[in-house]
Design a protein around this motif. Structure first.
Motif, mmCIF file in Angstrom:
data_model
loop_
_atom_site.group_PDB
_atom_site.id
_atom_site.type_symbol
_atom_site.label_atom_id
_atom_site.label_comp_id
_atom_site.label_asym_id
_atom_site.label_seq_id
_atom_site.Cartn_x
_atom_site.Cartn_y
_atom_site.Cartn_z
ATOM 1 N N HIS A 143 18.667 7.785 56.681
ATOM 2 C CA HIS A 143 18.101 6.830 55.740
ATOM 3 C C HIS A 143 16.828 7.346 55.076
ATOM 4 O O HIS A 143 16.562 7.029 53.915
ATOM 5 C CB HIS A 143 17.831 5.499 56.449
ATOM 6 C CG HIS A 143 19.055 4.879 57.038
ATOM 7 N ND1 HIS A 143 20.231 4.738 56.332
ATOM 8 C CD2 HIS A 143 19.296 4.365 58.279
ATOM 9 C CE1 HIS A 143 21.142 4.155 57.102
ATOM 10 N NE2 HIS A 143 20.603 3.929 58.282
ATOM 11 N N GLN A 147 16.356 7.573 51.125
ATOM 12 C CA GLN A 147 15.251 6.910 50.451
ATOM 13 C C GLN A 147 14.460 7.897 49.599
ATOM 14 O O GLN A 147 14.033 7.564 48.481
ATOM 15 C CB GLN A 147 14.327 6.242 51.482
ATOM 16 C CG GLN A 147 13.202 5.428 50.888
ATOM 17 C CD GLN A 147 13.686 4.192 50.137
ATOM 18 O OE1 GLN A 147 14.792 3.710 50.376
ATOM 19 N NE2 GLN A 147 12.864 3.688 49.232
ATOM 20 N N ALA A 167 19.699 0.348 47.760
ATOM 21 C CA ALA A 167 18.343 0.364 48.317
ATOM 22 C C ALA A 167 18.033 -0.936 49.052
ATOM 23 O O ALA A 167 17.308 -0.935 50.056
ATOM 24 C CB ALA A 167 17.316 0.603 47.205
ATOM 25 N N ARG A 170 19.703 -0.542 52.317
ATOM 26 C CA ARG A 170 18.988 0.431 53.136
ATOM 27 C C ARG A 170 17.738 -0.196 53.759
ATOM 28 O O ARG A 170 17.406 0.081 54.933
ATOM 29 C CB ARG A 170 18.603 1.650 52.288
ATOM 30 C CG ARG A 170 17.996 2.794 53.096
ATOM 31 C CD ARG A 170 17.641 3.978 52.208
ATOM 32 N NE ARG A 170 18.758 4.369 51.383
ATOM 33 C CZ ARG A 170 18.780 4.285 50.049
ATOM 34 N NH1 ARG A 170 17.700 3.851 49.385
ATOM 35 N NH2 ARG A 170 19.841 4.649 49.371
ATOM 36 N N SER A 171 17.042 -1.023 53.021
ATOM 37 C CA SER A 171 15.862 -1.698 53.567
ATOM 38 C C SER A 171 16.236 -2.534 54.787
ATOM 39 O O SER A 171 15.517 -2.574 55.789
ATOM 40 C CB SER A 171 15.226 -2.598 52.502
ATOM 41 O OG SER A 171 14.665 -1.840 51.463
ATOM 42 N N TRP A 172 17.387 -3.197 54.697
ATOM 43 C CA TRP A 172 17.849 -4.018 55.818
ATOM 44 C C TRP A 172 18.233 -3.140 57.002
ATOM 45 O O TRP A 172 17.875 -3.416 58.144
ATOM 46 C CB TRP A 172 19.025 -4.869 55.352
ATOM 47 C CG TRP A 172 19.559 -5.779 56.397
ATOM 48 C CD1 TRP A 172 18.972 -6.908 56.891
ATOM 49 C CD2 TRP A 172 20.790 -5.647 57.097
ATOM 50 N NE1 TRP A 172 19.766 -7.487 57.848
ATOM 51 C CE2 TRP A 172 20.897 -6.737 57.997
ATOM 52 C CE3 TRP A 172 21.827 -4.720 57.036
ATOM 53 C CZ2 TRP A 172 21.989 -6.908 58.838
ATOM 54 C CZ3 TRP A 172 22.919 -4.894 57.875
ATOM 55 C CH2 TRP A 172 22.986 -5.974 58.765
ATOM 56 N N ARG A 174 17.118 -0.289 57.769
ATOM 57 C CA ARG A 174 15.926 0.329 58.366
ATOM 58 C C ARG A 174 15.036 -0.679 59.074
ATOM 59 O O ARG A 174 14.004 -0.322 59.639
ATOM 60 C CB ARG A 174 15.127 1.055 57.269
ATOM 61 C CG ARG A 174 15.884 2.192 56.605
ATOM 62 C CD ARG A 174 15.098 2.826 55.484
ATOM 63 N NE ARG A 174 14.047 3.710 55.980
ATOM 64 C CZ ARG A 174 13.175 4.333 55.203
ATOM 65 N NH1 ARG A 174 13.212 4.137 53.885
ATOM 66 N NH2 ARG A 174 12.268 5.131 55.706
ATOM 67 N N GLU A 176 13.261 -3.140 57.763
ATOM 68 C CA GLU A 176 12.013 -3.417 57.070
ATOM 69 C C GLU A 176 11.747 -4.918 57.026
ATOM 70 O O GLU A 176 12.632 -5.739 57.293
ATOM 71 C CB GLU A 176 12.069 -2.825 55.661
ATOM 72 C CG GLU A 176 12.170 -1.305 55.683
ATOM 73 C CD GLU A 176 12.283 -0.688 54.299
ATOM 74 O OE1 GLU A 176 12.408 -1.448 53.326
ATOM 75 O OE2 GLU A 176 12.261 0.555 54.209
ATOM 76 N N ARG A 180 9.533 -7.037 52.237
ATOM 77 C CA ARG A 180 9.919 -5.782 51.576
ATOM 78 C C ARG A 180 11.358 -5.870 51.057
ATOM 79 O O ARG A 180 11.651 -5.440 49.936
ATOM 80 C CB ARG A 180 9.767 -4.622 52.560
ATOM 81 C CG ARG A 180 10.304 -3.285 52.067
ATOM 82 C CD ARG A 180 9.576 -2.796 50.837
ATOM 83 N NE ARG A 180 10.205 -1.610 50.300
ATOM 84 C CZ ARG A 180 9.818 -0.367 50.582
ATOM 85 N NH1 ARG A 180 8.798 -0.162 51.407
ATOM 86 N NH2 ARG A 180 10.427 0.660 50.035
ATOM 87 N N ILE A 181 12.238 -6.445 51.864
ATOM 88 C CA ILE A 181 13.631 -6.588 51.437
ATOM 89 C C ILE A 181 13.699 -7.488 50.202
ATOM 90 O O ILE A 181 14.445 -7.209 49.253
ATOM 91 C CB ILE A 181 14.495 -7.141 52.585
ATOM 92 C CG1 ILE A 181 14.558 -6.124 53.729
ATOM 93 C CG2 ILE A 181 15.895 -7.476 52.091
ATOM 94 C CD1 ILE A 181 15.218 -6.643 54.978
ATOM 95 N N GLN A 184 12.611 -5.617 47.151
ATOM 96 C CA GLN A 184 13.654 -4.698 46.722
ATOM 97 C C GLN A 184 14.793 -5.450 46.035
ATOM 98 O O GLN A 184 15.352 -4.989 45.043
ATOM 99 C CB GLN A 184 14.203 -3.923 47.927
ATOM 100 C CG GLN A 184 15.140 -2.787 47.570
ATOM 101 C CD GLN A 184 14.450 -1.668 46.804
ATOM 102 O OE1 GLN A 184 13.512 -1.053 47.302
ATOM 103 N NE2 GLN A 184 14.913 -1.393 45.591
#
Length: 202
Positions: A143, A147, A167, A170-172, A174, A176, A180-181, A184
């Motif tokens: 990841h 990123q 993206a 990916r935030s989920w 990772r 985050e 932040r999610i 995004q």
């Protein structure tokens, strides 16, 4: 499609125009309304003419590979891609992308990633290739690398819808923060495009 047809009206033996017409008709099956049966018939005729006129031209085999892949004829598609690779310049990005795509379809994700990264080195401004590289990095749980390529791609021209949606995912993945999610996701919503289902399923 019309421009290729005009070219062929001037020169019916123009093999590259037949190959281009075949590829354009393949895309039209996805992106354009019309008579599906006739479009398929026209596409297959164009592929046949291109192969007959120019059996040793790499673009012809590349187009054939795409046709076979669309039919889920994976083995013959891979052979056509490999033949295109034999005939094309070594760093031709479209061939590397095609081989990467079929390798991904066959579950050889690491091999696909290496091919797509080679394509990206040959054509670093290709957003399409960049997005594919991001997805493949995510598929092998890299990841951070995905990123990093996403960040690099932010200034590339093209439709960013898939990159931005991926993206969000990916935030989920990772872990985050929800804030932040959300940021995004809001960024994704600023791009008016439709995420193609094929990318949801990779």
């Amino acid at each position: 499609i019309e421009i290729y047809r005009q070219a062929l009206a001037l020169d019916p033996d123009f093999a590259l125009a037949w190959a281009g017409l075949a590829a354009a008709l393949s895309r039209a099956l996805i992106t354009s309304a019309g008579d599906l049966t006739q479009t398929l018939k026209d596409r297959d005729e164009a592929f046949t003419r291109a192969l007959a006129l120019a059996p040793d031209v790499w673009t012809t085999h590349l187009s054939l590979a795409g046709q076979l892949s669309a039919r889920r004829d994976w083995a013959r598609s891979e052979q056509a891609y490999l033949r295109a690779k034999e005939l094309a310049p070594a760093s031709e990005p479209s061939v590397l992308r095609g081989l990467g795509s079929i390798s991904s379809d066959l579950g050889r994700t690491r091999e696909a990633l290496e091919l797509l990264r080679a394509a990206l080195r040959a054509e670093p401004l290709s957003l399409e290739t960049s997005i594919f590289v991001q997805i493949l990095h995510d598929n092998v749980l890299e990841h951070a690398e995905a990123q990093a390529e996403y960040e690099r791609s932010k200034d590339l021209a093209g439709d960013r819808g898939i990159a931005e949606w991926w993206a969000v995912k990916r935030s989920w993945w990772r872990g985050e923060s929800s804030a932040r999610i959300k940021r995004q996701f809001v960024r994704y919503l600023t791009y008016e495009s439709v995420v193609m289902p094929m990318f949801h399923d990779l």
